[in-house]
Design an enzyme around this catalytic site. Structure first.
Site, short mmCIF file in Angstrom:
data_model
loop_
_atom_site.label_atom_id
_atom_site.label_comp_id
_atom_site.label_asym_id
_atom_site.label_seq_id
_atom_site.Cartn_x
_atom_site.Cartn_y
_atom_site.Cartn_z
CG ASP A 23 -2.10 0.91 1.09
OD1 ASP A 23 -2.34 1.40 -0.03
OD2 ASP A 23 -2.78 1.15 2.10
CG ASN A 25 1.89 1.56 -5.26
OD1 ASN A 25 2.81 1.35 -4.49
ND2 ASN A 25 1.36 0.61 -6.02
CB SER A 68 -8.68 -5.36 -3.21
OG SER A 68 -9.29 -4.11 -3.44
CG ASN A 71 -7.88 -2.06 -5.28
OD1 ASN A 71 -6.95 -2.85 -5.08
ND2 ASN A 71 -8.12 -1.08 -4.42
NE ARG A 197 -7.95 0.89 5.30
CZ ARG A 197 -7.59 2.15 5.50
NH1 ARG A 197 -7.62 2.67 6.70
NH2 ARG A 197 -7.21 2.92 4.48
CB SER A 199 -7.70 -3.69 2.94
OG SER A 199 -7.50 -2.46 3.56
C1 IPE Z 1 -5.43 -2.78 -0.30
O1 IPE Z 1 -5.09 -1.44 -0.44
C2 IPE Z 1 -5.41 -3.47 -1.63
C3 IPE Z 1 -4.10 -3.63 -2.25
C4 IPE Z 1 -2.93 -3.30 -1.73
C5 IPE Z 1 -4.11 -4.24 -3.56
P1 IPE Z 1 -6.21 -0.32 -0.59
O2 IPE Z 1 -5.48 0.98 -0.67
O3 IPE Z 1 -7.13 -0.65 -1.69
O4 IPE Z 1 -6.99 -0.44 0.80
P2 IPE Z 1 -7.92 0.59 1.57
O5 IPE Z 1 -9.00 1.01 0.61
O6 IPE Z 1 -7.05 1.75 1.95
O7 IPE Z 1 -8.43 -0.15 2.75
C1 IPE Z 2 -1.61 0.27 -3.39
O1 IPE Z 2 -1.37 1.63 -3.42
C2 IPE Z 2 -1.85 -0.30 -4.77
C3 IPE Z 2 -3.22 -0.73 -5.03
C4 IPE Z 2 -4.19 -0.73 -4.16
C5 IPE Z 2 -3.51 -1.23 -6.36
P1 IPE Z 2 -2.57 2.68 -3.37
O2 IPE Z 2 -2.95 3.04 -4.77
O3 IPE Z 2 -3.68 2.20 -2.53
O4 IPE Z 2 -1.84 3.91 -2.70
P2 IPE Z 2 -2.50 4.94 -1.68
O5 IPE Z 2 -3.06 4.15 -0.54
O6 IPE Z 2 -3.56 5.71 -2.42
O7 IPE Z 2 -1.34 5.80 -1.26
MG MG Z 3 -4.12 2.39 -0.58
#
Ligand code: IPE
Ligand code: IPE
Ligand code: MG
Length: 263
Positions: A23, A25, A68, A71, A197, A199
């Protein structure tokens, strides 16, 4: 690269299965005024390094939460970019998998992925199925609730058709319907980016996993960060419901084991 953490002695046991919620990115990109997709690209690049690090220290299963079920609700252009990145990085992974004899598997409902990503994925799974070393498990269109529902449907059908006696349904029998059916439960689950969390990730399988949360954003979570997470894991006492005294109170401490240097 710095070798300071890579040379840190780690007490056994090394976790057999490490699962990572990659998480942060988007925030990594935001901090640099870059588009979110640039964070995803950098994050995908990082996962190749962590795969290598995991193999070097003897981790047998590395599960990476890449996309996920929830997502799909992100903006369409971000979802599209993530699917394109999956296709691109499968190509990059493919060479590494073959070179290092790593078996690729997936968990999640991959039938729903677009064909341009699904087809190279299926090819890589097929072509590496005979490798017996480290397994890389990509969680794609994965969510624990979705996994349990799919398992329940198949299980209910087997009961209805008489193939399964419901009185014989214990945990092992039910677990054989999950996507993780031939993968041991994770020993260590890491979540980067400071969120604490789960997730919808491996909720049942991580019942007795050790959790490690770090504020480091995924693109910055390098090999040394990974080694540090494993080192912290090695200091934890897993009791599985028993008391500390039951776990052989006078057991001699094993000397620290120097793990291979990561270069
Ligand atoms: C969890 O990260 C899913 C992945 C890392 C692929 P999210 O960024 O989607 O999770 P939430 O929405 O913050 O709980
Ligand atoms: C995790 O990084 C990658 C995926 C869930 C695909 P995020 O895209 O959730 O990065 P943040 O949480 O917005 O920083
Ligand atoms: Mg995230």
């Amino acid at each position: 690269m710095s070798t300071a953490a890579a040379l840190t002695p780690i007490n056994p046991p090394i976790p057999t299965h490490v699962a990572i919620i990659m998480d942060g990115n988007g925030r990594w990109a935001g901090q640099r005024n870059l588009p979110r997709t640039e964070g995803h690209r950098k994050g995908s690049e990082n996962s190749l390094h962590i795969l290598e690090a995991a193999g070097k220290i003897g981790v047998r299963y590395l599960t990476l939460y890449a996309f996920s079920v929830e997502n799909w609700h992100r903006p369409a252009d971000e979802v599209d970019a993530l699917m394109r990145l999956l296709e691109t990085y499968l190509d990059r992974y493919y060479d590494k998998l073959v070179e290092k004899k790593i078996r690729l598997r997936t968990i999640g409902d991959t039938a729903a992925l677009p064909a341009h990503a699904r087809e190279p994925l299926e090819k890589a799974i097929r072509d590496t199925a005979h490798f017996t070393g480290t397994s890389l498990v990509l969680a794609l269109n994965y969510g624990s609730r979705n996994e349990v529902l799919r398992a329940l449907r198949t299980c209910a059908n087997d009961i209805a058709s008489g193939q399964l006696n419901p009185d014989k349904l214990d945990w092992n029998a039910f677990a054989s319907y999950l996507d993780t059916r031939d993968i041991p439960d994770p020993d260590l689950v890491i979540r980067t980016s400071g969120e604490t969390r789960m997730s919808n990730f491996l909720l049942l399988q991580s019942a007795y996993a050790e959790w490690y949360f770090t504020p480091t954003l995924w693109p910055d979570f390098d090999e040394n960060c990974f080694i540090e997470a494993v080192r912290v894991f090695s200091t934890r006492e897993r009791r599985f419901g028993r008391t500390a005294e039951q776990l052989s109170p006078n057991r001699p401490k094993k000397p620290p084991q120097k793990i291979a240097e990561i270069s």
